[in-house]
Enzyme design. Structure first.
Site, short mmCIF file in Angstrom:
data_model
loop_
_atom_site.label_atom_id
_atom_site.label_comp_id
_atom_site.label_asym_id
_atom_site.label_seq_id
_atom_site.Cartn_x
_atom_site.Cartn_y
_atom_site.Cartn_z
N ARG A 97 0.71 -1.23 -0.19
CA ARG A 97 0.02 0.54 -0.10
C ARG A 97 0.65 1.16 -0.11
O ARG A 97 1.63 1.43 1.03
CB ARG A 97 -0.69 -0.04 1.24
CG ARG A 97 -2.07 1.45 1.57
CD ARG A 97 -2.88 1.68 2.26
NE ARG A 97 -3.17 3.07 2.61
CZ ARG A 97 -3.04 3.75 3.26
NH1 ARG A 97 -2.98 3.21 4.64
NH2 ARG A 97 -3.79 4.84 3.81
N HIS A 142 -2.91 11.42 1.43
CA HIS A 142 -2.52 10.98 2.20
C HIS A 142 -1.31 11.77 2.07
O HIS A 142 0.46 12.36 3.27
CB HIS A 142 -1.43 9.80 2.36
CG HIS A 142 -1.03 8.84 3.57
ND1 HIS A 142 -1.26 7.90 3.89
CD2 HIS A 142 -0.47 9.29 4.69
CE1 HIS A 142 -0.57 7.36 5.40
NE2 HIS A 142 -0.32 8.07 5.48
N GLU A 188 -7.49 8.26 6.53
CA GLU A 188 -7.45 9.48 7.83
C GLU A 188 -8.04 10.76 7.70
O GLU A 188 -7.01 11.86 8.41
CB GLU A 188 -6.24 9.62 8.58
CG GLU A 188 -5.82 7.96 9.15
CD GLU A 188 -4.86 7.76 10.16
OE1 GLU A 188 -4.20 8.90 10.79
OE2 GLU A 188 -3.95 6.77 10.27
N ASN A 319 -7.03 2.08 9.91
CA ASN A 319 -6.31 1.90 10.54
C ASN A 319 -5.93 2.10 12.21
O ASN A 319 -6.75 2.71 12.36
CB ASN A 319 -5.21 3.05 10.28
CG ASN A 319 -4.98 4.18 8.96
OD1 ASN A 319 -5.29 3.23 7.92
ND2 ASN A 319 -4.22 4.94 8.30
N TYR A 321 -4.64 1.77 15.88
CA TYR A 321 -2.93 1.13 16.44
C TYR A 321 -3.33 1.44 18.34
O TYR A 321 -2.25 0.11 18.96
CB TYR A 321 -2.15 2.57 16.18
CG TYR A 321 -1.73 2.85 15.09
CD1 TYR A 321 -0.25 2.43 14.80
CD2 TYR A 321 -2.58 3.18 13.78
CE1 TYR A 321 0.51 2.42 13.39
CE2 TYR A 321 -1.66 3.50 13.31
CZ TYR A 321 -0.33 3.27 12.68
OH TYR A 321 0.25 3.62 11.41
N GLU A 392 -3.21 -0.09 8.16
CA GLU A 392 -2.22 0.60 8.88
C GLU A 392 -2.30 -0.45 9.96
O GLU A 392 -3.25 -0.41 10.70
CB GLU A 392 -1.56 1.90 9.54
CG GLU A 392 -1.81 2.50 7.77
CD GLU A 392 -1.40 4.22 7.94
OE1 GLU A 392 -1.22 4.73 9.38
OE2 GLU A 392 -1.47 5.05 7.91
#
Length: 496
Positions: A97, A142, A188, A319, A321, A392
């Site tokens: 990606r 991005h 995002e 994404n 985390y 991500e």
């Protein structure tokens, strides 16, 4: 304490019934890849006809980047892409990606004249990937917005940008869509809106009118996404056979107690992150919790907008985390308009003082694998089980000038991180969530936005002082064995 015991009990039951995660825990056609972003890795900011981006200006503004660095050179992927593609292939990943730099395609962002050198660069990258059997996954935006669009029309604050983004997307589909079959529009949008127009911690660094600009920028990004999808569906889908999604990010919010107000606060926290973008795309409007707290600060969708939004998602890009415990806070304990409006307090400790998870290098990143599973199940339950690609997931180490190279390569904690999070993804699939792919962030250490080069997220170590040489870390080799399905015990190295 009841809340913590419940969560830990679920985890203990999962751990006791699950062997160490392996490739066989995922469907045969499940996609494993690595991810990067153009401004963070490419460099060559004044080469190949590329125009300036808002991040070029922001990174050169004193005090914005913690170490005073920029992405001018980054890790020089612009010149070393073949070496990096070889690395991806050698590690066994079958997908990559990457993001396309808008100002490398249209230097002024207006779409009046295509920069052929930019087209050639991405054609070469895509072809190099395919030659190595690596599937290209392309993100259109991005964060590196063409500077001219910001200076001339106000960037994401002007609805005209929807048309300019559509022209840019159309151009990329036309030039690359014969080989790129999975697209994401914007990465995002929450971070662009909040960091760029509320807290000022990201480009373009505005915070003067955060109560309106934050939500206006997000509104236009939602419409830009839908416009790009509409173009793909009407002009390219039948011929190219690809799919298009958007990439949202979510820090899971877990209620800090069994009190109703805390449970509502946790739901609200997730709605303000995921719902801000997915509700309009699936239901035609923002979540009720946002409407109640923001009122006319939230823009309205017209009937024409809603028609555009309808059926504008082939999949959800996620994404993910970290996670937080959340409690209700009437006065809004957080900084920034967006955070205050949620009326929450984010907490990283259980009542007994134990941390929610082990801390990585960044202040915001705690290792909480069970949060991944909860986010995936939430998306499935809320949006009728759409296909999901985890675009991500990863953790960072602190840059350490005094550490020997072998110490930096021996990233035991990152190996444990991936084992835990991949096990959570595998469990979510068993729960019935339609997860189709997973991309580790990141292929290699790079320019980490406002943190510059002080944080390292890579599977591959980049030696900033010695020619930007690439050195795979223990986590890279762990993935190599994992992806080969090796059961010779070698993938157990460095787990402690």
């Amino acid at each position: 304490m009841a809340k913590k015991k419940h969560i830990l009990k679920e985890e203990e039951e999962h751990d006791s019934n699950t062997k160490e995660v392996c490739r066989a825990d995922f469907p045969p056609d499940f996609v494993f890849g690595v991810a990067t972003a153009s401004y963070q890795i490419e460099g060559g900011v004044k080469e190949g006809g590329r125009g300036a981006s808002i991040w070029d200006v922001f990174s050169h503004t004193e005090g914005k980047i913690i170490d005073g660095s920029s992405g001018d050179v980054a890790v020089d992927h612009y010149h070393r892409y073949k070496e990096d593609v070889d690395l991806i292939s050698e590690l066994g990943f079958k997908a990559y990606r990457f993001s396309i730099s808008w100002p490398r395609i249209f230097p002024d962002g207006l779409g009046t004249q295509v920069n052929e050198e930019g087209i050639t660069f991405y054609n070469n990258l895509i072809d190099a990937l395919l030659e190595k059997g690596v599937e290209p996954y392309a993100t259109l935006h991005h964060w590196d917005l063409p500077l001219h669009l910001h200076e001339s029309i106000g960037g994401w604050l002007n609805k005209q940008i929807v048309d300019y983004f559509a022209i840019y997307a159309d151009t990329c589909f036309a030039h690359f869509g014969d080989r790129v079959k999975t697209w994401t529009t914007i990465n995002e949008p929450l971070h662009i809106a909040v960091g760029g127009y509320d807290t000022g911690t990201s480009a373009p660094g505005r915070r003067e009118n955060s109560s309106t600009e934050t939500y206006l920028a997000a509104h236009h990004m939602i419409l830009a996404h839908a416009a790009a999808v509409s173009i793909y569906q009407s002009k390219y889908k039948d011929k190219q056979g690809g799919q298009v999604g958007i990439v949202v990010d979510c820090e899971w919010g877990e209620a800090n107690s069994d009190k109703l107000e805390d449970k509502c606060a946790a739901v609200r926290r997730v709605e303000f992150q995921l719902g801000w973008f997915l509700h309009p795309l699936y239901f035609g409007d923002y979540p009720k919790s946002m409407r109640e707290r923001l009122g006319d600060q939230l823009p309205e969708f017209t009937e024409e907008d809603r028609e555009l939004l309808d059926s504008s998602m082939d999949f959800v890009g996620l994404n993910q985390y970290t996670s937080r415990l959340v409690s209700h806070a009437a006065d809004g304990a957080e900084e920034g308009h967006f955070d205050k409006a949620q009326q929450i307090q984010k907490i990283v400790e259980w009542e007994d003082g134990e941390m929610i998870g082990e801390k990585a290098a960044s202040d915001w990143l705690y290792i909480v694998p069970w949060g991944m599973r909860k986010v995936l199940n939430y998306i499935a339950d809320t949006y009728s089980c759409p296909p999901i690609y985890i675009m991500e997931n990863g953790m960072d180490d602190e840059e350490n000038d005094s550490a020997a190279l072998h110490e930096m390569l021996d990233d035991k904690l990152r190996v444990r991180f991936y084992k835990g999070y991949l096990a959570a993804v595998a469990q979510a699939i068993k729960d019935g969530v339609d997860v189709r792919g997973y991309f580790a962030w990141s292929l290699m250490d790079n320019f980490e936005w406002s943190h510059g080069y002080t944080k390292r997220f890579g599977l591959v170590y980049v030696d900033y002082k010695n020619g930007l040489n690439r050195h795979p870390k223990s986590s890279a080799f762990w993935f190599k064995h994992f992806l080969k399905g090796a059961d010779d015990g070698s993938n157990k190295n460095n787990e402690d």
